[in-house]
Scaffold this active site. Structure first.
Site, PDB file in Angstrom:
ATOM      1  CE1 TYR A  72      -3.847   2.267   0.474  1.00 21.97           C
ATOM      2  CE2 TYR A  72      -2.456   3.291   2.121  1.00 21.97           C
ATOM      3  CZ  TYR A  72      -3.572   3.325   1.319  1.00 21.97           C
ATOM      4  OH  TYR A  72      -4.385   4.410   1.347  1.00 21.97           O
ATOM      5  CD  GLU A  88      -2.576   6.394  -7.206  1.00 20.64           C
ATOM      6  OE1 GLU A  88      -2.542   5.244  -6.709  1.00 20.64           O
ATOM      7  OE2 GLU A  88      -3.559   7.138  -7.148  1.00 20.64           O
TER       8      GLU A  88
END
Ligand SMILES: NC(=O)c1ccc[n+]([C@@H]2O[C@H](COP(=O)([O-])OP(=O)(O)OC[C@H]3O[C@@H](n4cnc5c(N)ncnc54)[C@H](OP(=O)(O)O)[C@@H]3O)[C@@H](O)[C@H]2O)c1
Lengths: 212, 305
Positions: free
Chosen positions: A142, A149
């Site tokens: 995560y 990103e």
């Protein structure tokens, strides 16, 4: 949760399709020529298909077919699709960077565990190892996904500014203007806030699920 | 009679002694006397939840006996949090939009670094549009202070930031584009018909507010059935007019943000109108001497909904 047989059959089909697409993505990533830099070119088709399919999950959440709160699912799916289609799909030079490849690899690693876990839940066979993997893989993946990103956006900003990607300029009859570069700069700090909040939420879920 | 008060987690909060015919306001007054930090407007009481059912709130009109609280019974207390006067919230939330539009017009040079070409159609429209927007909020300020007879004195303090964010934020977004030196004006026909309809709807909205004022004697919280004019067709014609006014404004002043503001307002008012319409029909059911709410009346859109 009481579900009709039709709903169950539909979910089986849906999750099986998602499993197949992400498995194909994993296979293509593993054999991608050019390593991370070539990941997008190799694995984009199944990933783009899977993420298009994932739009249905917003509908699932809204009508109560799958778990998850509708706004949260929408933010997650649309957030991913904005990078995938809006940035990597529009800027081939950014799609060929290693950080873009890392992003796709992290997504794929998450999904090749998550969808089999859902599928197993539907047919009633969830090996303990699968549950453990579902609620542990995110621990490193995560934060890595978040970082990748943000990295993609940062890598894309010069091209977004120079090319005026998605820019709408005044004057126009709708009296509206939009600058994607400004939007990205305003949105990136939100990752700092919502990223950790979501991580804590998932840690809590992990404790609950793995205790059971 | 004796009433036990407990918190939502079941912690005892004391026992109150009340007259046998005490109503909910009397209960609140007694609790405020025992715990002064919990003034009446901060309080809400519930019947204890049975099983997994949702707890039932005690409305202000009922006596305790009628609500099902017997001598020695228990009520559940909820702290609504610090309160702020309803009027103060309205005055502040409308002050933003009232000032923001004229500020963008008069401050063009400072904000955009240039002004709309003087004498252009756009410049002429912008003056009239800023005036229309500001008049709308001046009217709302006037109505808040001098017309509305609210039944609730206060609301939770947290609403202040939320409401101001909504009104100030949208006003700034619409004003930025409507008052922009590169503003593209509407056609003459759209501009004139839009502005005329806007003022017509504003007048209708204000008429409704005076009509509602007349239903409620000063200082009371009486609720009656509004009659006459547009009230013959819908339960909330003030909302119908308000939505009409914003649609008309956007016809005269086309901006994406303006339409978004109109859509949000319309959605909110549709929800409220549905609730008010339902309450009217429930409260005025024609039984036990209560008047019957006109059956053909719709909620928000004449003849349709
Ligand atoms: N986004 C937007 O643009 C937006 C959204 C909402 C409202 N507005 C505007 O603000 C105005 C006021 O809103 P509101 O929601 O407060 O309007 P409202 O509920 O219709 O009420 C206006 C006033 O009349 C009272 N009243 C209503 N029905 C009554 C009845 N049957 N008998 C006696 N008194 C009655 C209300 O008292 P209570 O305190 O008892 O309700 C309130 O003081 C609207 O008409 C609209 O113009 C704009």
């Amino acid at each position: 949760m009481a579900r009709g047989r039709l709903a169950r059959a539909y979910l089986l089909l849906y999750n099986a399709a998602a499993c197949a697409l992400w498995a194909a993505a994993a296979a293509r990533l593993a054999t991608a020529p050019g390593g991370l830099g070539g990941a997008y070119a190799a694995a984009a088709p199944p990933i783009r298909a899977a993420q298009t399919l994932a739009l249905a999950e917003i509908v699932h959440a809204a009508v109560g077919l799958g778990g998850g709160s509708p706004p949260l699912v929408a933010v997650q799916v649309l957030g991913r699709n904005l990078v995938l289609f809006g940035v990597l799909g529009a800027l081939p030079a950014v799609a060929a960077t290693r950080v873009a490849g890392a992003l796709l690899a992290v997504w794929t690693a998450v999904e090749v565990v998550r969808y089999p876990y859902y599928l197993g839940g539907l047919v009633g066979v969830v090996p303990g190892a699968l549950t453990w993997a579902r609620y542990s893989a995110f621990l490193p993946l995560y934060p890595a996904g978040m970082a990748a990103e943000v990295g993609c956006y940062v890598a894309a900003l010069p091209a977004i500014d120079a090319g005026g990607l998605y820019r709408v300029a005044l004057p126009n009859a709708a009296n509206f203007a939009f600058d994607f570069g400004t939007f990205v700069r305003a949105a990136l700090p939100l990752y700092l806030y919502f990223g950790p909040a979501l991580y804590v939420h998932m840690l809590r879920q992990r404790r609950r699920k793995l205790a059971a | 009679m004796k009433i036990h008060v407990q918190s939502r987690s079941g912690k005892p909060l004391g026992t109150l002694t009340l007259p046998n015919d005490a109503d909910v306001p009397a209960l609140k007054a007694a609790y405020a006397k025992q715990t002064p930090s919990m003034y009446v407007d901060r309080q809400r009481f519930y019947l204890p939840a049975v099983g997994g059912a949702k707890p039932v709130a005690l409305g202000d009109r009922a006596t305790l006996a009628a609500a099902g609280v017997a001598d020695g019974g228990t009520v559940v207390f909820k702290d609504l949090g610090p309160q702020i006067s309803w009027k103060a919230v309205f005055v502040l939330e409308y002050l933003g939009p009232l000032l923001i539009f004229p500020a963008f017009l008069l401050g063009q040079r400072a904000i955009y670094g240039r002004v709309t070409p003087p004498g252009s159609v756009a410049a002429e429209h912008q003056v009239a549009l800023a005036l229309a927007w500001a008049l709308h909020y001046a009217k709302r300020e006037f109505e808040t202070l001098c017309v509305h007879r609210f039944s609730h004195a206060t609301m939770p303090l947290g609403n202040l930031a939320k409401n101001c964010g909504y009104y100030w934020g949208f006003a700034a977004a619409v004003a930025y584009f409507a008052m922009h030196p590169l503003y593209t004006p509407a056609s003459d026909a759209a501009y004139i018909s839009g502005l005329v309809t806007f003022y017509f709807m504003e007048a209708g909205n204000m008429w409704c507010h005076f009509k509602l004022r007349a239903l409620r004697p000063a200082g009371s919280t009486v609720r009656r059935i509004p009659m006459g004019g547009p009230f013959s067709y819908v339960s909330c014609p003030n909302y119908t007019c308000e939505i009409g006014a914003w649609v008309a404004f956007n016809v005269a002043c086309p901006t994406v943000w303006g339409w978004a503001f109109a859509a949000c307002g319309a959605a909110q008012m549709a929800v409220w109108a549905a609730g008010k319409h339902r309450n009217y029909r429930k409260e005025f059911d024609g039984k036990d001497g209560r008047p019957l709410y006109p059956r053909s009346r719709k909620a928000l859109i004449p003849f349709i909904w």
